[in-house]
Write an enzyme that holds these catalytic residues in place. Structure first.
Site, short mmCIF file in Angstrom:
data_model
loop_
_atom_site.label_atom_id
_atom_site.label_comp_id
_atom_site.label_asym_id
_atom_site.label_seq_id
_atom_site.Cartn_x
_atom_site.Cartn_y
_atom_site.Cartn_z
N ASP A 118 4.98 5.98 3.61
CA ASP A 118 4.08 4.86 3.37
C ASP A 118 4.12 3.89 4.54
O ASP A 118 4.50 4.25 5.65
CB ASP A 118 4.44 4.18 2.05
CG ASP A 118 3.22 3.70 1.30
OD1 ASP A 118 2.55 2.77 1.78
OD2 ASP A 118 2.92 4.26 0.22
N HIS A 341 2.09 -2.37 0.81
CA HIS A 341 1.70 -1.15 0.09
C HIS A 341 2.91 -0.33 -0.32
O HIS A 341 3.05 0.08 -1.48
CB HIS A 341 0.76 -0.34 0.98
CG HIS A 341 0.10 0.81 0.29
ND1 HIS A 341 0.56 2.09 0.41
CD2 HIS A 341 -0.99 0.86 -0.51
CE1 HIS A 341 -0.24 2.90 -0.29
NE2 HIS A 341 -1.18 2.18 -0.85
N SER A 511 -3.42 5.24 -5.03
CA SER A 511 -2.10 4.97 -4.46
C SER A 511 -1.09 4.64 -5.54
O SER A 511 0.10 4.86 -5.36
CB SER A 511 -2.17 3.77 -3.50
OG SER A 511 -2.56 4.16 -2.23
#
Length: 586
Positions: A118, A341, A511
């Site tokens: 990520d 994220h 996601s």
């Protein structure tokens, strides 16, 4: 159709409200869709206070700005709707709470390593720092590759987007930009008839990319002009509404309590409430913040992602991006410039469950998160993805979460070789299906669910995103789908979890659906360690809760049976998966 805000109070002594079309404003506040991290998300709330799921599905993709707040006090897990059970709670969650209370309470979990490829992770987050994988063979900070694995001081993972001097890539180009930039140099003056036979495939890819690039550039230029043009009028409208209503904060309470006989102001109030509801904004200032963030993101798209001359890789990483044999580059900074994220994804999988604060990860202690940074603000490179998978496998990961994706994959063979390597080591790969509301039977999204020879990847689960209600919006309106290429859906709307700075917030995207599924896989592996990667995939798919609800097909005005949108036709069900694993273990 949302109503427009008409011009109001035309006299010079009273506030003026610009004529602004609500759909335009909504587009402006959510314009980062499908652009920065192709499987990424929107933050509906960033807070240290419990926040309920919004009434509507939010668009994915805008990059949240965490709010610096003190460490949270108390348990915020009531905001995690996706932990609820579809049968007991009548909510299409995965049933994690019920599973722990009924099926796992007398069982002891074992260690499992889940790698998260990520953007990075906040290693100091109060709900994550105790769950990080630690390379015990490495002595921190001594500048020596103690375990001789080729990576110096890789204590909690590795960063393939870093340079030897400690700098890191944040913004990157899209893959289509890189293909076009290289193609214009390589094929200048050439046509399909004049290129060498050995170049025909590359030339065809370039031609396809060129068409996509020109379309995308035109779209993003128009979006930037639109969103930038909205910032001033909306700011003025908010200021004038505060003045007209005599308030300093335009939140839902102030708007609903507004007392006015003026029909124009009434329409403005109603329009503002609609915008806040649609975007998940807590008040008008938050709405402005989202809009201004949209301006920044669109500017970055033009200046970085679609900029043919932008090449941070050459200056920072200093590798040869086309040399797929290179594996030992980067640095050990697994946080990176923007860990938003990756922090959220990691918390979904394994945020501390028993500390009575913050949120609960799906997987139990002693599951650990290994962070491999390979996803920039832009498109990830195939080389980095392949190396990230190999690093994770070689260092003990049994499950790998991949919440990223893109439209082009020029070095696809390297990624597929890494997939096969993971399969040979019994490692399950979990991948987000993507947020382009597209049918993957006819649209490309990479990494793909099938090898180039069209055979299925046996150790890969591809996951679409579902919402919090069993109705026409059960599939998230942004989620990709496919009867062949998407294996299963999982909760991916308004997922409340960890954000940098020991904060918490809602994000939406495939996601989020991917780590929900990876978390369930980690639970199965932790309590039933003999299960193979193929077993994990089979159990999750066979136990999925099939829905035959008539739903809105993402990206269309058509209705279809939810069961037709994926291979299984269902949503990940941890309760049923554990029951099936129990039978398999007998």
């Amino acid at each position: 159709m949302l109503k427009p805000l008409d011009a109001a109070f035309p006299h010079s002594m009273t506030p003026i409200f610009s004529r602004v079309t609500l759909p335009v404003l909504l587009a402006a506040t959510l314009l980062s869709s499908c652009a920065r991290r192709p499987q990424a998300t929107t933050t509906a709330a960033t807070t240290a206070i419990s926040t309920p799921a919004p009434e509507v599905i939010t668009e994915p993709e805008s990059k949240p700005t965490p709010v610096a707040t003190p460490a949270p006090v108390g348990d915020l897990s009531t905001s995690q709707w996706y932990l609820k059970d579809p049968r007991l709670d009548k909510v299409p969650g995965v049933g994690a709470t019920r599973t722990y209370e009924e099926l796992l309470k007398n069982r002891t979990p074992g260690p499992v390593i889940v790698a998260v490829i990520d953007s990075g992770i906040d290693t100091a987050h109060v709900d994550l720092k105790g769950m990080l994988w630690t390379n015990t063979k490495e002595i921190p900070g001594n500048g020596i590759d103690d375990d001789k694995n080729g990576y110096i001081d890789d204590v909690h993972g590795w960063n393939f987007l870093g340079g030897p001097d400690g700098r890191n890539i944040n913004a990157e180009t899209l893959e289509v930009t890189r293909i076009v930039a290289a193609g214009r140099k390589r094929f200048k003056g050439k046509t399909a008839a004049t290129v060498k036979p050995t170049e025909k495939a590359d030339y065809a890819l370039y031609v396809k990319a060129e068409k996509t690039y020109k379309t995308r550039l035109a779209e993003e230029t128009e979006r930037f002009q639109q969103v930038e043009g909205m910032a001033g009028p909306l700011t003025m409208m908010v200021d004038n509404m505060k003045q007209a209503l005599g308030v300093t904060t335009l939140d839902t309470t102030a708007l609903r309590n507004a007392k006015t006989d003026d029909p124009n102001l009434q329409r403005a109030v109603g329009g503002m409430l609609d915008m806040m509801r649609q975007t998940g904004a807590s008040d008008a200032d938050d709405l402005l913040k989202q809009l201004n963030e949209g301006v920044k993101q669109e500017r970055s798209m033009l200046e970085n992602s679609l900029n043919l001359s932008f090449d941070p890789r050459a200056d920072i990483v200093k590798d040869n991006p086309n040399d797929l044999t290179q594996r030992y580059y980067g640095n050990n900074d697994i946080q990176g410039p923007d860990p938003t994220h990756g922090t959220h994804v990691s918390g979904i999988i394994a945020a501390v469950r028993d500390n009575n604060l913050g949120v609960m990860g799906i997987a139990p202690n002693p599951v650990r998160i290994m962070t491999v940074r390979a996803v920039p603000d832009g498109d990830e490179r195939d080389k980095d993805v392949a190396n990230a998978i190999r690093y994770a496998v070689d260092n003990g990961a049994q499950i790998i979460n991949m919440s990223f994706g893109k439209e082009f994959s020029p070095q696809r063979q390297a990624v597929e070789a890494a997939f096969k390597y993971a399969a040979s080591k019994n490692v399950l790969l979990v991948h987000a299906a993507g947020n382009e509301n597209a049918n993957l039977d006819v649209t490309n999204n990479y990494p793909a669910s099938f090898y180039m020879n069209n055979t299925a990847v046996p150790n890969l689960l591809t996951v679409g995103a579902s919402g919090p209600r069993i109705n026409a919006q059960l599939p998230a309106n942004f989620s990709n789908y496919s009867k062949k290429a998407v294996d299963v859906f999982a909760p991916g709307v308004a997922i409340f979890n960890t954000l940098p700075g020991s904060t918490f917030g809602n994000e939406s995207g495939t996601s989020m659906a991917s780590p929900v599924t990876a978390g369930v896989a980690a639970v199965l592996k932790s309590y039933f360690p003999k299960l193979s990667a193929a077993d994990l995939k089979r159990i999750i798919m066979q136990s999925a809760q099939v829905h035959r609800t008539q739903v809105q097909v993402p990206g269309t005005d058509k209705k279809a049976d939810f069961s037709t949108l994926s291979v299984t036709g269902g949503i990940v069900d941890m309760y049923e998966a554990v029951k099936l694993a129990q039978k398999s273990a007998l």
